[in-house]
Design an enzyme around this catalytic site. Sequence first.
Site, short mmCIF file in Angstrom:
data_model
loop_
_atom_site.label_atom_id
_atom_site.label_comp_id
_atom_site.label_asym_id
_atom_site.label_seq_id
_atom_site.Cartn_x
_atom_site.Cartn_y
_atom_site.Cartn_z
CG ASP A 46 -0.32 0.06 2.63
OD1 ASP A 46 0.89 -0.13 2.60
OD2 ASP A 46 -1.13 -0.07 3.57
CD GLU A 115 1.13 -1.23 8.19
OE1 GLU A 115 0.94 -0.32 9.06
OE2 GLU A 115 1.34 -1.05 6.92
CD GLU A 183 8.20 0.07 6.81
OE1 GLU A 183 7.12 -0.68 6.42
OE2 GLU A 183 8.50 1.12 6.05
O1 KIV Z 1 3.49 -0.86 1.34
C1 KIV Z 1 4.76 -1.52 1.18
O2 KIV Z 1 5.20 -1.43 0.12
C2 KIV Z 1 5.11 -2.23 2.25
C3 KIV Z 1 6.77 -2.57 2.07
C4 KIV Z 1 7.39 -1.34 2.67
C5 KIV Z 1 7.11 -3.77 2.92
O3 KIV Z 1 4.66 -2.52 3.29
#
Ligand code: KIV
Length: 262
Positions: A46, A115, A183
């Site tokens: 996202d 998440e 992250e």
């Molecule tokens: O949204 C995204 O691109 C992600 C990556 C940074 C892992 O979650």
Amino acid sequence: MIPARQTPESIQARKGRLQVPSLTAYDHPTARLLDEAGVPMLLVGDSLGMVVLGYPDTTSVTMADMRHHLRAVVRGASRALVGCDLPYRSYDTVEQAVANARLLMEEGAGFVKAEGGREILEQVKAIRAVGIPFCGHLGMLPQHVVEEGGKYRIKGRDEEGRRRLVEDARMLEAAGAFACVLELVTPPVAREITAACPRMVTIGIGSGPDCDGQILVTPDLVGGFPWFTPRFVVPRLKTGADIRDVVSGWVREVERGSNPVS
Ligand code: KIV
């Protein structure tokens, strides 16, 4: 042997043997190029909200956006495992999480990602219970960055943060996550999580070298979003700057009336 199509199991089988290079993709030609280059795992992240749609953060991204871009990526990737983010507020309840995860799988996703740790555990268990492969995302959570005051902060710096991250990772693994993005987790904590989870593949982004794999937002790697580059990425190309140069040269040629054909 390299399978014709990567699966959550083939990615998981790399743990402790072979690193998992992973990149984001949002469109057909990029997915096709990354697939041809041998990237085993692609994510329709996202981050789409910022690097493609021009929003300031990920919170405006909708299920319709994700489905639209996922379809294009799936059409471009014939060997990579393609995963897709469940966007902000699309997994608030167990029912919503399962229904939206199913929609992404119907579009051709090979797994879904969301998440959080303990706070979304019931959603993760329910997604797994209907047989959908799940990838976690711990550490800095972009969908919550606005609530946290808009700063992308490193996680796991104090003892309480470290303990919570390791516990959350263990809970996600026990709930059946085959992988988990870490992250902006401090490198020692990312290393600890990687060792503490024998079955779950950790995919780091800005979390140091000791994860089971690494993921980057593809425009960051190729200089495709020149207005912002995270501190932990050194772009390997100047795609954005090159496009600007080539196009401004072409504009001048046309304006001079030199009628360029190529
Ligand atoms: O949204 C995204 O691109 C992600 C990556 C940074 C892992 O979650």
